[in-house]
Scaffold this motif. Structure first.
Motif, PDB file in Angstrom:
ATOM      1  N   ILE A   1      15.135  54.684   7.286  1.00 21.96           N
ATOM      2  CA  ILE A   1      15.516  53.592   8.188  1.00 21.96           C
ATOM      3  C   ILE A   1      15.545  52.253   7.442  1.00 21.96           C
ATOM      4  O   ILE A   1      14.672  51.982   6.607  1.00 21.96           O
ATOM      5  CB  ILE A   1      14.587  53.533   9.433  1.00 21.96           C
ATOM      6  N   TYR A   2      16.554  51.470   7.751  1.00 22.07           N
ATOM      7  CA  TYR A   2      16.684  50.127   7.183  1.00 22.07           C
ATOM      8  C   TYR A   2      16.578  49.097   8.305  1.00 22.07           C
ATOM      9  O   TYR A   2      17.386  49.110   9.242  1.00 22.07           O
ATOM     10  CB  TYR A   2      18.042  49.976   6.478  1.00 22.07           C
ATOM     11  N   PHE A   3      15.581  48.245   8.210  1.00 19.75           N
ATOM     12  CA  PHE A   3      15.458  47.130   9.149  1.00 19.75           C
ATOM     13  C   PHE A   3      16.101  45.913   8.485  1.00 19.75           C
ATOM     14  O   PHE A   3      15.812  45.616   7.322  1.00 19.75           O
ATOM     15  CB  PHE A   3      13.982  46.798   9.409  1.00 19.75           C
TER      16      PHE A   3
ATOM     17  N   LEU B   1       7.604  46.150  13.589  1.00 19.92           N
ATOM     18  CA  LEU B   1       8.167  47.319  12.898  1.00 19.92           C
ATOM     19  C   LEU B   1       7.476  48.602  13.334  1.00 19.92           C
ATOM     20  O   LEU B   1       8.126  49.621  13.562  1.00 19.92           O
ATOM     21  CB  LEU B   1       7.949  47.196  11.378  1.00 19.92           C
ATOM     22  N   LEU B   2       6.152  48.532  13.448  1.00 19.43           N
ATOM     23  CA  LEU B   2       5.383  49.764  13.648  1.00 19.43           C
ATOM     24  C   LEU B   2       5.662  50.442  14.988  1.00 19.43           C
ATOM     25  O   LEU B   2       5.713  51.663  15.062  1.00 19.43           O
ATOM     26  CB  LEU B   2       3.879  49.487  13.487  1.00 19.43           C
ATOM     27  N   PHE B   3       5.928  49.650  16.045  1.00 20.62           N
ATOM     28  CA  PHE B   3       6.159  50.313  17.339  1.00 20.62           C
ATOM     29  C   PHE B   3       7.455  51.123  17.289  1.00 20.62           C
ATOM     30  O   PHE B   3       7.541  52.211  17.846  1.00 20.62           O
ATOM     31  CB  PHE B   3       6.122  49.308  18.510  1.00 20.62           C
TER      32      PHE B   3
ATOM     33  N   VAL C   1      12.549  50.504   5.074  1.00 19.67           N
ATOM     34  CA  VAL C   1      12.810  49.326   4.252  1.00 19.67           C
ATOM     35  C   VAL C   1      13.046  48.138   5.180  1.00 19.67           C
ATOM     36  O   VAL C   1      13.687  48.300   6.224  1.00 19.67           O
ATOM     37  CB  VAL C   1      14.129  49.490   3.441  1.00 19.67           C
ATOM     38  N   ILE C   2      12.533  46.974   4.812  1.00 19.20           N
ATOM     39  CA  ILE C   2      12.907  45.757   5.525  1.00 19.20           C
ATOM     40  C   ILE C   2      13.643  44.848   4.543  1.00 19.20           C
ATOM     41  O   ILE C   2      13.185  44.626   3.427  1.00 19.20           O
ATOM     42  CB  ILE C   2      11.688  45.033   6.163  1.00 19.20           C
TER      43      ILE C   2
ATOM     44  N   THR D   1       9.780  46.305   0.794  1.00 20.12           N
ATOM     45  CA  THR D   1      10.347  44.996   1.149  1.00 20.12           C
ATOM     46  C   THR D   1      11.408  44.540   0.148  1.00 20.12           C
ATOM     47  O   THR D   1      11.207  44.624  -1.060  1.00 20.12           O
ATOM     48  CB  THR D   1       9.227  43.930   1.190  1.00 20.12           C
ATOM     49  N   ILE D   2      12.522  44.086   0.702  1.00 20.49           N
ATOM     50  CA  ILE D   2      13.587  43.519  -0.125  1.00 20.49           C
ATOM     51  C   ILE D   2      13.813  42.080   0.322  1.00 20.49           C
ATOM     52  O   ILE D   2      14.130  41.825   1.492  1.00 20.49           O
ATOM     53  CB  ILE D   2      14.914  44.293   0.029  1.00 20.49           C
ATOM     54  N   CYS D   3      13.642  41.145  -0.593  1.00 21.40           N
ATOM     55  CA  CYS D   3      13.909  39.747  -0.257  1.00 21.40           C
ATOM     56  C   CYS D   3      15.291  39.389  -0.798  1.00 21.40           C
ATOM     57  O   CYS D   3      15.570  39.597  -1.983  1.00 21.40           O
ATOM     58  CB  CYS D   3      12.844  38.844  -0.864  1.00 21.40           C
TER      59      CYS D   3
END
Ligand SMILES: [Mg+2]
Length: 269
Positions: A19-21, A199-201, A214-215, A234-236
């Protein structure tokens, strides 16, 4: 050589995620301007069976209007894959069985609270709820100050200090929180990013482990902090408010830094 191995590891890591957020403002678009290549990126991820979820702290419009906005940009979505700071805020109020609220929020946000069964009032409210109120007036601030001096419980949808626009930054909920703090000394309980529950819910609901998520976001103190606390990769991206220098100076270090979200296309292909 070493760099190449590290790159391969990152490619492998990202390809295997489920999953990608994605943060929205500053990551996928700026106001009504979708960054080049974003639709190709989303389609590419979908073609690899990746789940996509959009996240925003922006509580200036209701979920319904948010979905319309995303549709107009070509980012077709539904209630299932959009998470706004309004959602955990409403969940909290429901859990506490609170009905009457004094809302610092737009008419659009008001409509969502009313739809969810709340009464918006300045007569004996049970709690003050502060959102990104783009229709803020001095009168609303005065009433909020009085209620804060009465020690009424106080919550806010999110802590962002500013919101990016094409012309520059505009004051967001965090700036309104600071103003009321100067006047009353009070600070609210805050939902939205960086609260890891955002994110967790969703991960619990989808039965996906944080390590398979991934966020992608542009803000260290919300997107990246939340991802790290939730145990998500995490990707900034540097398309929003964060620069490499800011990352070097910050205690919050993303796992990966990309110039822009669409750089992911070359990584996951
Ligand atoms: Mg952002």
């Amino acid at each position: 050589m070493e760099t190449k191995t590290k790159f391969n590891e990152i490619f492998e890591l990202l390809r295997n995620k489920q999953i990608y957020f994605f943060d929205l403002d500053g990551t996928l678009y700026l106001e009504d301007l979708l960054f080049d290549g974003i639709l190709s990126l989303i389609n590419k991820l979908k073609s690899f069976q990746k789940k996509i979820c959009f996240l925003s702290n922006n509580s200036s419009i209701s979920t319904k209007e948010y979905i319309l906005k995303l549709e107009q940009l070509g980012l077709v979505t539904d209630f299932e894959n959009i998470i706004l700071s309004t959602h955990p805020t409403i969940q909290y109020l429901k859990e506490k069985k609170i009905k009457k609220i004094y809302l610092l929020g737009t008419k659009s946000l008001q409509s969502e609270f009313i739809e969810k069964g709340f009464e918006i009032t300045d007569k004996d409210p049970e709690i003050i709820v502060l959102g990104f109120d783009k229709e803020l007036t001095y009168e609303k601030l005065v009433k909020a100050s009085y209620f804060l001096q009465d020690n009424l419980p106080y919550i806010a949808t999110h802590p962002d200090k500013v919101c990016p626009t094409k012309r520059g930054y505009i004051p967001d909920a965090g700036a309104i929180i600071s103003l009321l703090n100067e006047a009353t000394g009070k600070r609210p309980k805050i939902f939205g990013k960086p609260n890891k529950e955002m994110l967790l819910f969703k991960l619990r609901e989808l039965k996906i482990s944080p390590k398979d998520a991934v966020i992608v976001g542009d803000r260290l103190y919300t997107d990246i902090k939340m991802g790290k606390e939730a145990g998500v990769t995490t990707i900034c991206v540097l398309s929003g408010e964060t620069s490499r220098e800011m990352i070097e100076k910050s205690e919050i270090k993303p796992d990966i830094i990309l110039n822009k979200a669409t750089d992911l296309i070359n990584i996951i292909k």
